[in-house]
Design a protein around this motif. Structure first.
Motif, short mmCIF file in Angstrom:
data_model
loop_
_atom_site.label_atom_id
_atom_site.label_comp_id
_atom_site.label_asym_id
_atom_site.label_seq_id
_atom_site.Cartn_x
_atom_site.Cartn_y
_atom_site.Cartn_z
N ALA A 248 0.83 -1.20 0.00
CA ALA A 248 0.00 0.00 0.00
C ALA A 248 0.87 1.25 0.00
O ALA A 248 0.57 2.23 -0.70
CB ALA A 248 -0.92 -0.01 1.22
N ALA A 249 1.96 1.24 0.77
CA ALA A 249 2.86 2.40 0.81
C ALA A 249 3.52 2.63 -0.55
O ALA A 249 3.64 3.77 -1.01
CB ALA A 249 3.92 2.20 1.89
N VAL A 250 3.92 1.54 -1.22
CA VAL A 250 4.54 1.67 -2.54
C VAL A 250 3.53 2.22 -3.55
O VAL A 250 3.86 3.11 -4.35
CB VAL A 250 5.08 0.30 -3.01
CG1 VAL A 250 5.52 0.37 -4.47
CG2 VAL A 250 6.24 -0.14 -2.13
N VAL A 251 2.30 1.73 -3.50
CA VAL A 251 1.26 2.21 -4.43
C VAL A 251 1.00 3.70 -4.22
O VAL A 251 0.89 4.47 -5.18
CB VAL A 251 -0.02 1.39 -4.25
CG1 VAL A 251 -1.19 2.04 -5.02
CG2 VAL A 251 0.19 -0.03 -4.74
N LEU A 252 0.89 4.13 -2.96
CA LEU A 252 0.65 5.54 -2.67
C LEU A 252 1.82 6.41 -3.15
O LEU A 252 1.61 7.50 -3.71
CB LEU A 252 0.43 5.74 -1.17
CG LEU A 252 -0.91 5.25 -0.61
CD1 LEU A 252 -0.93 5.40 0.91
CD2 LEU A 252 -2.07 6.03 -1.23
N VAL A 254 4.05 5.71 -5.58
CA VAL A 254 4.07 5.74 -7.05
C VAL A 254 2.94 6.60 -7.59
O VAL A 254 3.13 7.38 -8.54
CB VAL A 254 3.98 4.30 -7.60
CG1 VAL A 254 3.82 4.32 -9.12
CG2 VAL A 254 5.23 3.52 -7.22
N ALA A 255 1.75 6.50 -6.98
CA ALA A 255 0.62 7.31 -7.43
C ALA A 255 0.90 8.80 -7.23
O ALA A 255 0.61 9.62 -8.10
CB ALA A 255 -0.64 6.90 -6.68
N GLY A 256 1.47 9.15 -6.09
CA GLY A 256 1.81 10.55 -5.84
C GLY A 256 2.83 11.08 -6.82
O GLY A 256 2.73 12.21 -7.31
N GLY A 260 2.21 14.01 -9.58
CA GLY A 260 3.11 15.16 -9.64
C GLY A 260 3.72 15.35 -11.01
O GLY A 260 3.83 16.48 -11.51
N ASN A 261 4.12 14.26 -11.66
CA ASN A 261 4.70 14.37 -13.01
C ASN A 261 3.67 14.86 -14.02
O ASN A 261 4.00 15.62 -14.94
CB ASN A 261 5.26 13.00 -13.44
CG ASN A 261 6.47 12.60 -12.63
OD1 ASN A 261 7.16 13.44 -12.06
ND2 ASN A 261 6.75 11.31 -12.56
N ARG A 262 2.42 14.41 -13.87
CA ARG A 262 1.38 14.88 -14.80
C ARG A 262 1.11 16.36 -14.62
O ARG A 262 0.90 17.09 -15.60
CB ARG A 262 0.08 14.09 -14.55
CG ARG A 262 0.13 12.64 -15.03
CD ARG A 262 -1.25 12.07 -15.18
NE ARG A 262 -2.02 12.79 -16.18
CZ ARG A 262 -3.30 12.51 -16.48
NH1 ARG A 262 -3.93 11.54 -15.83
NH2 ARG A 262 -3.92 13.20 -17.41
#
Length: 267
Positions: A248-252, A254-256, A260-262
């Motif tokens: 869950a921490a990795v998913v959060l 990567v999603a963040g 941010g990149n978008r």
């Protein structure tokens, strides 16, 4: 030989980063692997045979999911309280000059440098003197207290790096103070607030020392359950919970990073 040496010097930082990252991830991979183990005895230290029993029944151990739910509840409430209070304190320290500002800053950052056992014993003594029953409330207050410093640090650093001319431009365009805060200040400070909130959740969820001193005899969080179970054999389901939290921490994260990149690409 010179080509190899040149390549090594050019990629030394990258290699060091990969080795450090691998060193940090390796224990999580071990936990993942042993979450599929079916030990022959009470201790899950040696590989026996592959099994998905722990994944199909993660709450098969008595009181484990109850302690997990309690830890999640405390972590969420502590994160909310520490984030709200810490954000206000950070703005006050970064934007305003007042008597005792330096002393307040020192007191805010003191829990970060203080050993946890000192703060845990101090809070426990305070609750005893005030005759507050140990339990959920005392744990929550203690967690908010030690998470507050980390939120203030993250948010204050972000606020001090913000360009005040953006807020001044909004005021020149007849924006009210509330509109300026909601549309300019808060979005700019959001990364620091989010970082402080995520750090608070992680610290609160896995804290043991402060919780042990302020929990009382009947309130058992997930870290306390793991500590108690270690004396008679940690169940495989603990590895399942650990793997799930790590994923869950990795998913959060990567999603963040993706969000941010978008935003940067659109800008």
């Amino acid at each position: 030989m010179s080509t190899v040496s040149h390549w090594f010097r050019r990629n030394l930082v990258t290699l060091a980063g990969v080795l450090a990252l691998g060193y940090l991830i390796l224990p999580n991979l071990v936990v993942l692997a042993f979450s599929f183990n079916k030990p022959e005895g009470k201790f899950n230290y040696e590989w026996s045979k592959f099994s998905t029993d722990a994944w199909t029944d993660p709450c098969g151990v008595a009181d484990m999911c109850g302690s997990l739910g309690l830890s999640l509840q405390i972590a969420l409430l502590a994160t909310l309280g520490a984030t709200v209070l810490g954000t206000m304190v950070a703005f006050a320290l970064a934007r305003h000059r007042f008597r005792g500002r330096s002393a307040t800053t020192a007191l805010i950052f003191l829990p970060m440098a203080m050993p946890e056992v000192v703060m845990a014993a101090s809070l426990g003594t305070l609750f005893l003197n005030m005759r507050i029953p140990f339990g959920f409330v005392t744990i929550l207050i203690a967690h908010i207290m030690f998470c507050l410093s980390f939120v203030v640090t993250a948010v204050k650093a972000r606020v001090m790096s913000m360009d005040p001319r953006l807020e001044q431009a909004a005021q020149d365009l007849y924006a009210t103070p509330v509109q300026t805060f909601l549309k300019i200040t808060l979005p700019l400070a959001a990364p620091g607030i989010a970082a402080g909130a995520l750090l608070s959740f992680a610290l609160s969820f896995d804290d043991f020392i402060i919780t042990q001193f302020n929990s009382g005899p009947t309130t058992v969080t997930f870290p306390m359950f793991v500590w108690g179970a270690s004396q008679r054999g940690i169940p495989v389901q603990v590895n399942v919970i650990g793997t799930t939290m790590f994923a869950a921490a990795v998913v959060l994260t990567v999603a963040g990073q993706w969000i941010g990149n978008r935003r940067k690409a659109r800008a």
